[in-house]
Design an enzyme around this catalytic site. Structure first.
Site, PDB file in Angstrom:
ATOM      1  N   ARG A  81       0.872  -1.186   0.000  1.00 24.05           N
ATOM      2  CA  ARG A  81       0.000   0.000   0.000  1.00 24.05           C
ATOM      3  C   ARG A  81       0.907   1.233   0.000  1.00 24.05           C
ATOM      4  NH1 ARG A  81      -3.567  -0.279   5.081  1.00 24.05           N
ATOM      5  NH2 ARG A  81      -4.823  -1.754   3.903  1.00 24.05           N
ATOM      6  N   ARG A 151      -1.456   6.824   9.435  1.00 24.14           N
ATOM      7  CA  ARG A 151      -1.510   6.277   8.063  1.00 24.14           C
ATOM      8  C   ARG A 151      -1.554   7.390   7.010  1.00 24.14           C
ATOM      9  NH1 ARG A 151      -3.764   0.843   8.263  1.00 24.14           N
ATOM     10  NH2 ARG A 151      -2.945  -0.104  10.157  1.00 24.14           N
ATOM     11  N   LYS A 214      -3.415   1.566  14.998  1.00 24.17           N
ATOM     12  CA  LYS A 214      -3.408   2.417  13.803  1.00 24.17           C
ATOM     13  C   LYS A 214      -4.050   3.773  14.098  1.00 24.17           C
ATOM     14  CE  LYS A 214      -5.832  -0.420  11.221  1.00 24.17           C
ATOM     15  NZ  LYS A 214      -6.808  -1.056  10.300  1.00 24.17           N
ATOM     16  N   LYS A 216      -5.597   7.434  12.032  1.00 15.76           N
ATOM     17  CA  LYS A 216      -5.973   7.936  10.704  1.00 15.76           C
ATOM     18  C   LYS A 216      -6.328   9.428  10.733  1.00 15.76           C
ATOM     19  CE  LYS A 216      -7.472   3.455   9.088  1.00 15.76           C
ATOM     20  NZ  LYS A 216      -8.575   2.594   8.624  1.00 15.76           N
ATOM     21  N   CYS A 434     -15.337  -3.273   0.232  1.00 13.69           N
ATOM     22  CA  CYS A 434     -13.920  -3.479   0.539  1.00 13.69           C
ATOM     23  C   CYS A 434     -13.390  -4.610  -0.341  1.00 13.69           C
ATOM     24  CB  CYS A 434     -13.751  -3.839   2.005  1.00 13.69           C
ATOM     25  SG  CYS A 434     -14.367  -5.494   2.380  1.00 13.69           S
ATOM     26  N   CYS A 440      -7.925 -10.934   1.237  1.00 10.89           N
ATOM     27  CA  CYS A 440      -7.942 -10.480   2.630  1.00 10.89           C
ATOM     28  C   CYS A 440      -8.051 -11.672   3.592  1.00 10.89           C
ATOM     29  CB  CYS A 440      -9.095  -9.517   2.865  1.00 10.89           C
ATOM     30  SG  CYS A 440      -9.104  -8.986   4.590  1.00 10.89           S
ATOM     31  N   CYS A 479     -16.138  -8.036   6.630  1.00 10.86           N
ATOM     32  CA  CYS A 479     -16.044  -8.423   8.050  1.00 10.86           C
ATOM     33  C   CYS A 479     -16.252  -7.148   8.874  1.00 10.86           C
ATOM     34  CB  CYS A 479     -14.691  -9.082   8.336  1.00 10.86           C
ATOM     35  SG  CYS A 479     -13.354  -7.921   8.628  1.00 10.86           S
ATOM     36  N   CYS A 483     -13.664  -1.891   6.399  1.00  9.88           N
ATOM     37  CA  CYS A 483     -12.827  -1.146   5.444  1.00  9.88           C
ATOM     38  C   CYS A 483     -13.646  -0.477   4.340  1.00  9.88           C
ATOM     39  CB  CYS A 483     -11.811  -2.081   4.820  1.00  9.88           C
ATOM     40  SG  CYS A 483     -10.832  -2.969   6.048  1.00  9.88           S
TER      41      CYS A 483
END
Ligand code: SRM
Ligand code: SF4
Length: 575
Positions: A81, A151, A214, A216, A434, A440, A479, A483
């Site tokens: 990414r 990120r 994480k 953002k 997603c 994934c 899930c 995302c």
């Protein structure tokens, strides 16, 4: 660092904390693993550490069982990414990534993501280091696009308000740079950079153990909320006067993920901290990050994000700490309004006279499909394009900065390659999924591969109920990690198992309301029946111009989520 120990969760630290602290500032033994020909993967801690370098180890789940039968290890490969603050990429860079995707990846695609960047799926180990060197040669890196760090920083994509957009984008870039890890590990491992003793390195903002989870960040230009601020830990809402950016309202603590069956997890909207002038931007960014660094939960990763820290310590306590650390007092927020989230498809003219063409890319997947050679089309355009490309947070692509005399040529090329179609419905444009299967590892149900057919069905229902020109913000996520941002959709599907999803209803079009669970763990076929029935009711009983999400809340079909920490798991009235 605060002296107040109550603000810190005591207990056995999660294993990720050990691996970060033992990683020698994110080096681990990645170099040794790279040289190991026995496995195609990364071992032990390196499996996690490569994430801080922008990569995930994956394998193709469609062929996993078959390989196991043949006693082969999964076909390990890497997903990369890139870091692209504000999603800007030049035509020269595009041609480089296009060639790499074609020649060196298993799937051959460029995947535009919900966070304004691109991913390569299926990079085999021998190609990993050359990939980083190639990207570096064209001015792209993948530092901190994954892992417990800040990120890729998003910025409203469409440069129509050219001056304000340019200033906002500059800030997105500056914030991204300011919050990057300072370790030399990336340069050393991937770019043959000079070796630095890790004990001599310092991480003044992120800390030696990096963040608890994480993090953002966005810069958003109202009235568009194309970056979906409430999915993010930290948001700078641009406030402009007479075409000049004068400061930001700061929103903290959004996030969408949850865990099935664990009610201590929930999606949450960001809180408004107030207004700051531009000169305070980097200090406030660093203060929010460092407060989360010090107060975030390092014991339980499921409750580690900023949204949970705010819930635990209180919004006012967190905000005061940020004021102290940044030496700032938040002023009351300045007025702004979000009126839309989607991208503005087709041509728009910027105030500088340049033209910008937004292309709808279904699922963000750029590949040559039968009768739709999207990837070739983008590359052909890149060969002649004089402006740049902007990736949007809705997985779409803008050909930006086109001079008037090149407009027709670019449009013709886009049409020829299936990048610009007149028959794409508004419903399709307002739908998103997603990646999910097959790449994934966390996917529980299909998302990207399910979306196109699901949209066909919803289009047919809208037509059947006399609403062919209406659309519903419809998002599918494989899930509960979310995302595809289903937790800010009018209809959101959250994967539960093969062909089964939780159905959420009642988000709004502006992205400021979280949808509530309507039915749990039901087959996609049942979901379609429910949606059909609800569209019928909406068509019959809606107020003029009332959106689907507002209708299902007003009509009492679902209760609105007001404060998700308290009421997200409350049942609906008739349950
Ligand atoms: Fe995500 C993990 C894909 C945006 C919440 N996400 C993953 C991984 C890397 C699976 C993994 O950990 O092994 C997925 C890789 C799939 C693949 O094969 O590519 C993945 N996430 C994506 C992308 C590519 C989805 C897409 O279709 O575009 C998006 C890449 C964004 C980027 O460029 O950085 C993507 N992920 C999001 C978003 C939406 C957003 O940020 O706007 C969210 C929800 C917002 C939020 O963070 O609350 C999101 N992804 C997660 C989570 C849950 C985090 C949490 O708070 O618990 C995980 C799992 C984790 O971190 O443990 C995850
Ligand atoms: Fe994978 Fe789940 Fe994210 Fe979809 S929502 S990409 S299935 S982690």
């Amino acid at each position: 660092m605060s002296d107040n120990k109550d603000l810190i969760v005591e207990g056995k630290l999660s294993d990720n904390e050990r691996l970060k602290s033992e990683s020698k500032h994110l080096r681990g033994t990645i170099v040794e693993d790279l040289a190991d020909p026995v496995t195609g993967g990364f071992t032990a801690d390196n499996f996690q550490l490569i994430r801080f370098h922008g990569m995930y180890q994956q394998d193709d789940r469609d062929i996993r069982a078959e390989r196991a039968k043949q006693k082969l290890e999964p076909m390990h490969n890497v997903m990369l990414r890139a870091r692209l603050p504000g999603g800007v990429i030049t035509p020269e860079q595009w041609l480089v990534i296009d060639k790499f995707a074609t020649e060196k990846t298993v799937y051959g695609s460029i995947r535009l993501t919900t966070r304004q960047t691109f991913q390569f799926h299926g990079v085999l180990k021998p190609n990993v280091k050359p990939m980083h060197q190639l990207l570096n040669s064209t001015g792209i890196d993948s530092i901190a696009t994954a892992g417990d760090v800040n990120r890729n920083v998003l910025c409203t994509s469409n440069p129509i308000e050219s001056e304000v957009h340019k200033q906002a984008w500059d800030w997105a870039t500056k914030i991204s740079e300011h919050l990057l890890p300072k370790t030399n590990a990336y340069a050393e491992i991937w770019l043959n950079g000079e070796k630095v003793e890790s004990t001599k390195e310092q991480e003044p903002i992120l800390g030696d153990n990096y963040l608890p989870r994480k993090f953002k960040t966005t810069v958003v230009i109202p009235p568009q909320n194309d970056v979906d601020v409430h999915a993010n830990d930290l948001n700078f809402v641009a406030i402009a006067k007479e075409g000049e950016l004068i400061g930001f309202n700061v929103l903290v603590g959004g996030g969408l993920a949850m865990t099935h069956g664990d009610h201590s997890t929930f999606p949450r909207k960001a809180d408004d901290f107030g207004f700051i002038t531009l000169d305070k931007t980097l200090d406030v960014a660093a203060a929010v990050v460092s407060t989360q660094r010090d107060w975030g939960n390092r014991v339980n990763r499921k409750n580690a994000k900023t949204k949970y820290t705010l819930e635990r310590v209180g919004v006012e306590t967190f905000k005061s700490e940020v004021e102290k650390r940044a030496n700032v007092s938040f002023a009351p927020s300045q007025h702004y309004e979000f009126t839309s989230r989607g991208d503005r498809f087709g041509w728009v003219e910027g105030i500088d006279g340049n033209h910008h063409l937004t292309l709808f890319i279904e699922n963000g997947r750029i590949l040559d499909f039968p009768n739709k050679p999207l990837k070739t089309g983008c590359a052909e355009i890149a060969k002649i394009h004089k402006g740049d490309f902007r990736l949007t947070a809705n997985q779409n692509l803008i050909i930006a900065g086109v001079p008037a005399d090149q407009k027709q040529t670019i449009e013709d090329m886009a049409v020829k390659h299936g990048l610009l179609k007149t028959d794409t419905s508004k419903q399709r444009q307002d739908s998103m999924a997603c990646v999910s299967l097959p790449t994934c590892p966390l996917a529980m149900a299909e998302a990207e591969r399910y979306l196109p057919d699901a949209v066909d069905q919803i289009e047919a229902m809208l037509a059947k109920h006399g609403l062919p020109n209406e659309s519903i913000i419809y998002r599918v996520t494989g899930c509960p990690n979310g995302c595809g941002r289903a937790m800010l959709a009018e209809i959101g599907l959250v994967g539960k198992g093969p062909n089964k999803y939780n159905l959420h209803l009642g988000g709004n079009r502006e992205g400021t309301r979280i949808p509530r669970m309507y039915k749990e763990n039901i087959l996609d076929t049942e979901i379609m029946n429910i949606i059909d029935e609800l569209i019928g009711k909406w068509s019959k009983n809606r107020f003029e111009n009332e959106s689907f999400g507002d209708f299902v809340v007003r009509d009492g079909i679902v209760k609105p989520v007001v404060n998700s920490a308290l009421d997200f798991y409350e049942a609906n009235p008739n349950e």
